[in-house]
Design a protein around this motif. Structure first.
Motif, short mmCIF file in Angstrom:
data_model
loop_
_atom_site.label_atom_id
_atom_site.label_comp_id
_atom_site.label_asym_id
_atom_site.label_seq_id
_atom_site.Cartn_x
_atom_site.Cartn_y
_atom_site.Cartn_z
N TYR A 133 70.83 -67.46 -45.97
CA TYR A 133 70.43 -66.06 -45.99
C TYR A 133 70.88 -65.45 -44.68
O TYR A 133 70.82 -66.11 -43.64
CB TYR A 133 68.91 -65.91 -46.10
CG TYR A 133 68.37 -66.31 -47.45
CD1 TYR A 133 68.16 -65.34 -48.43
CD2 TYR A 133 68.09 -67.64 -47.75
CE1 TYR A 133 67.66 -65.69 -49.68
CE2 TYR A 133 67.60 -68.00 -49.00
CZ TYR A 133 67.39 -67.02 -49.96
OH TYR A 133 66.92 -67.37 -51.18
N ALA A 134 71.33 -64.20 -44.72
CA ALA A 134 71.77 -63.57 -43.47
C ALA A 134 71.66 -62.06 -43.56
O ALA A 134 71.63 -61.48 -44.65
CB ALA A 134 73.21 -63.97 -43.18
N ILE A 135 71.60 -61.43 -42.39
CA ILE A 135 71.64 -59.97 -42.31
C ILE A 135 73.11 -59.60 -42.08
O ILE A 135 73.73 -60.08 -41.13
CB ILE A 135 70.82 -59.44 -41.11
CG1 ILE A 135 69.39 -60.01 -41.13
CG2 ILE A 135 70.81 -57.92 -41.10
CD1 ILE A 135 68.58 -59.64 -42.32
N THR B 149 78.91 -55.41 -54.58
CA THR B 149 77.83 -55.83 -55.48
C THR B 149 76.81 -54.72 -55.73
O THR B 149 76.67 -53.80 -54.91
CB THR B 149 77.16 -57.10 -54.91
OG1 THR B 149 76.33 -57.68 -55.92
CG2 THR B 149 76.33 -56.81 -53.66
N ASP C 249 66.87 -50.89 -52.03
CA ASP C 249 67.82 -51.73 -51.28
C ASP C 249 68.92 -50.87 -50.65
O ASP C 249 69.32 -51.08 -49.50
CB ASP C 249 68.48 -52.72 -52.25
CG ASP C 249 68.12 -54.16 -51.95
OD1 ASP C 249 67.58 -54.42 -50.87
OD2 ASP C 249 68.38 -55.02 -52.81
N PHE D 267 73.16 -52.94 -56.20
CA PHE D 267 71.85 -52.94 -55.57
C PHE D 267 70.94 -51.97 -56.32
O PHE D 267 71.42 -51.09 -57.01
CB PHE D 267 71.97 -52.41 -54.13
CG PHE D 267 72.17 -53.48 -53.08
CD1 PHE D 267 72.47 -54.78 -53.40
CD2 PHE D 267 72.04 -53.13 -51.74
CE1 PHE D 267 72.65 -55.73 -52.41
CE2 PHE D 267 72.22 -54.08 -50.74
CZ PHE D 267 72.52 -55.38 -51.07
N THR E 131 74.93 -66.37 -62.99
CA THR E 131 73.86 -65.65 -62.29
C THR E 131 73.78 -66.04 -60.82
O THR E 131 73.75 -67.22 -60.49
CB THR E 131 72.51 -65.88 -63.00
OG1 THR E 131 72.59 -65.32 -64.29
CG2 THR E 131 71.36 -65.21 -62.24
N TYR E 132 73.77 -65.02 -60.00
CA TYR E 132 73.70 -65.12 -58.53
C TYR E 132 74.92 -65.80 -57.91
O TYR E 132 74.93 -66.15 -56.74
CB TYR E 132 72.41 -65.81 -58.06
CG TYR E 132 71.69 -64.96 -57.05
CD1 TYR E 132 70.41 -64.46 -57.30
CD2 TYR E 132 72.28 -64.61 -55.84
CE1 TYR E 132 69.75 -63.66 -56.39
CE2 TYR E 132 71.63 -63.81 -54.92
CZ TYR E 132 70.36 -63.34 -55.20
OH TYR E 132 69.72 -62.54 -54.28
N LYS F 134 72.71 -52.07 -42.64
CA LYS F 134 72.71 -53.51 -42.93
C LYS F 134 71.81 -53.82 -44.12
O LYS F 134 71.02 -52.98 -44.55
CB LYS F 134 72.14 -54.29 -41.74
CG LYS F 134 72.91 -54.15 -40.46
CD LYS F 134 72.09 -54.75 -39.33
CE LYS F 134 72.71 -54.38 -37.99
NZ LYS F 134 71.79 -54.60 -36.90
N ASN F 135 71.88 -55.06 -44.58
CA ASN F 135 70.88 -55.55 -45.52
C ASN F 135 70.91 -57.07 -45.50
O ASN F 135 71.77 -57.67 -44.87
CB ASN F 135 71.11 -55.03 -46.94
CG ASN F 135 69.80 -54.91 -47.72
OD1 ASN F 135 68.89 -55.72 -47.55
ND2 ASN F 135 69.70 -53.90 -48.55
N TRP F 136 69.94 -57.66 -46.19
CA TRP F 136 69.92 -59.12 -46.26
C TRP F 136 70.71 -59.58 -47.47
O TRP F 136 70.70 -58.94 -48.51
CB TRP F 136 68.50 -59.68 -46.28
CG TRP F 136 67.70 -59.36 -47.51
CD1 TRP F 136 66.90 -58.26 -47.71
CD2 TRP F 136 67.61 -60.14 -48.72
NE1 TRP F 136 66.34 -58.31 -48.97
CE2 TRP F 136 66.75 -59.44 -49.60
CE3 TRP F 136 68.15 -61.34 -49.14
CZ2 TRP F 136 66.43 -59.91 -50.87
CZ3 TRP F 136 67.84 -61.81 -50.42
CH2 TRP F 136 66.99 -61.11 -51.25
N LYS G 29 77.25 -61.93 -58.96
CA LYS G 29 77.00 -61.01 -57.86
C LYS G 29 78.26 -60.18 -57.61
O LYS G 29 78.19 -59.01 -57.26
CB LYS G 29 76.67 -61.85 -56.62
CG LYS G 29 76.35 -61.07 -55.37
CD LYS G 29 75.86 -62.05 -54.30
CE LYS G 29 75.22 -61.36 -53.14
NZ LYS G 29 74.20 -62.21 -52.51
#
Lengths: 418, 165
Positions: free
Chosen positions: A23-25, A134, A140, A136, A189-190, A149-151, A221
């Motif tokens: 996970y990252a910003i 992608t 979001d 959102f 998915t994802y 930014k977002n995660w 995604k």
């Protein structure tokens, strides 16, 4: 560590090395909203109370889902968007500019290697430029707009290789429907999807957008096609910005690798009420249709209209069928007009409507009656999608829709392709 | 957290068009009004059958399709306290977490329409009174659980002055 395109793009935007599962910003390069989602973006920004919109200059709103407005409720949302755009000095593409994903592509704002977030699920379309792009939700998107930014969760990547040549009368729409039918609606998915192979390289940019556009229909995604000389030529006409393409490392780790042979793919059709309910169009030969729709972010581009016009030239749409055509953008509309395509379509009996999403999302411009059958070039055939839960929507290529509209029944287009 | 409620059972691949049709989401801005049309195309009159605190139970790929945030908004405002499904589509998953709508991922095959369910998110199970069985929950990643606990992404963002991964 060897990386996929998604791992590289997200690492670049997080400022650190990432691998699938992290996970990252991340800093976002471009974001967008449309009139189905922007009302809630504005509401969310009200709650966030950000002093300034960090990504304001890298954001645009497009009024496309109901354009022009068909009712008072939608008019209020459009007004809210116009006032907000003026107040915050944001770019707004008003009614008639076209479907957001064509408008954004034409703006030259998305480049290979970019990270893009759009408040519309078909934002994955820009994957055809080699961007990680992608969909959102509105909140979001508001957070992204406010902070820049977002995660992100770094997705695993599914590699799809398509070699061989698509046959006459078989198009990129048939190819992606075939893949979705095979992998199913949650087959990716994802995950990020990377498309490779000689059949993908042979596709024009318009055809590639159709492929990436439908990646979300298998749950992905994003659907990325690595940039090549066609991508660079296409972008050069739109922007002078420097291009820094991102390619996967040779020994990158993939969740799975799927191979397809383009030569073996025949024209396809997605049957009600799921996009992965795919079969050969020949199997439904002779089924009467009531409405035919050519348009959308999947298949409303210049080449799509050109294919349709080549089929309709000197012919008439069947008297039992209503043909609706929505060019993907004003630019596409004008180009098609100059090429004589619009004249051909109208002479054949087409109803050419304002560039936008209307019929596909069931807001206006062609809501079917109960029990009616629609053959459409769109990307979704969910029950009620076109505004009536008692209608039946089938999805196919522009050529299949055009030929079927001529004959008034579902038809394999191969024998009619000039 | 312990939750109790009644199950409204749906199948696989419940897309966002089914959750809230485009007919409504484009013209209704009031969440309470939107909620009245939740799942209407699949089950007309569904809204009237919901009691506050009920669960929406489904199969795989719940929430596939469009990015419309009106989908989790309609579910939440209809009085549903959590969606329990075998799996969720990506954008819906993010949207629900961001809005603070609880999602529970577990094998829902054994749950039937009208079953009384008990959810224990700390111990990680869903218990069905009807069949007397406990089903394990796939835990949410810590970061997402924190967003839910903070009451959604906006509160999380304001509380921490940004994202706290």
């Amino acid at each position: 560590m060897a990386k996929t395109i998604a791992e590289k793009i997200l690492s670049k935007h997080a400022g650190k090395s990432l691998k699938a599962g992290d996970y990252a910003i991340c800093t976002v390069d471009f974001c967008l909203g449309q009139d189905g989602t922007s009302g809630l973006i504005i509401d969310a920004l009200d709650k966030i109370k950000a002093k300034r919109l960090s990504a304001g200059s890298r954001f645009c709103m497009v009024i496309d889902h109901s354009a022009p407005s068909p009712n008072i409720g939608v008019s209020a949302i459009h007004k809210k968007m116009r006032i907000f755009a003026k107040k915050e000095s944001l770019k707004l593409y008003d009614i008639g500019c076209g479907v957001c994903h064509q408008v954004v592509l034409e703006s030259g704002n998305v480049l290979p290697g970019d990270l893009v977030a759009g408040a519309d699920s078909h934002t994955c379309t820009y994957g055809a430029l080699g961007a990680l792009s992608t969909g959102f939700g509105s909140t979001d998107l508001a957070i992204t707009l406010a902070s820049g930014k977002n995660w992100f969760k770094v997705p695993k990547t599914l590699k799809i290789i398509v070699n061989g040549r698509l046959g006459k009368g078989v198009y990129s729409k048939d190819l992606i429907l075939h893949i979705i039918g095979d992998l199913t609606a949650d087959g990716a998915t994802y995950e990020a999807v990377e498309f490779y192979g000689s059949a993908i390289r042979a596709l024009s940019m318009d055809e590639r957008f159709t492929i990436s556009n439908m990646a979300v229909e298998m749950g992905a995604k994003c659907g990325i096609i690595e940039p090549d000389h066609k991508t660079f030529k296409w972008l050069k006409a739109l922007t002078k910005k420097a291009i820094t393409p991102v390619y996967a490392d040779k020994d990158a780790q993939y969740a799975d690798i799927k191979q397809y042979n383009a030569c073996k793919i025949s024209p396809k059709i997605a049957m009600p009420h799921q996009v992965d309910n795919v079969t050969d169009i020949a199997k439904l030969k002779g089924k009467p249709i009531d409405e035919a729709f050519i348009g959308t972010c999947t298949n409303g581009r210049f080449e799509d209209l050109k294919i349709a016009a080549s089929i309709f030239k000197g012919r008439k749409v069947n008297s039992n069928v209503r043909l609706i055509v929505a060019p993907a953008s004003r630019t596409v509309f004008l180009k098609a007009m100059k090429a004589g395509i619009i004249k051909t379509l109208i002479e054949a009996g087409a109803n050419v409507v304002t560039p936008g999403c209307g019929p596909c999302v069931g807001t206006h411009n062609g809501v079917p009656a109960d029990c009616e059958v629609v053959l459409s070039t769109a990307n979704r055939n969910f029950k009620g999608r076109m505004g009536n839960p008692h209608a039946f929507i089938y999805l196919a290529s522009p050529a299949s829709v055009a030929v079927s509209a001529l004959l008034g029944k579902i038809t394999d287009p191969r024998s009619y392709i000039r | 957290m312990k939750l109790k409620g009644c199950a409204h059972k749906f199948g696989d691949a419940i897309n966002t068009d089914y959750i809230i049709s485009g007919r409504y989401k484009f013209r209704i801005q009031d969440p309470k009004e939107l909620a009245k049309h939740v799942m209407e195309d699949l089950r007309p009159g569904f809204y009237k059958t919901i009691k506050k605190g009920d669960f929406l139970v489904a199969g795989s790929n719940f929430g596939c399709g469009s990015s419309r945030e009106q989908a989790p908004i309609a579910i939440k405002n209809a009085g549903i306290q959590a969606v329990i499904a075998k799996s969720f589509a990506r954008i819906f998953f993010r949207n629900a977490i961001n809005l603070g709508l609880l999602l529970i991922e577990c094998n829902t095959s054994g749950f039937k329409q009208g079953d009384r369910l008990e959810v224990d998110t700390d111990k990680g199970y869903v218990f069905s009174k009807a069949n007397g069985k406990k089903v394990n929950i796939t835990p949410l990643p810590g970061f997402m659980a924190r967003i839910i606990k903070d009451g959604g992404i906006i509160r999380h963002f304001k509380k921490h002055g940004g994202f706290k991964i």
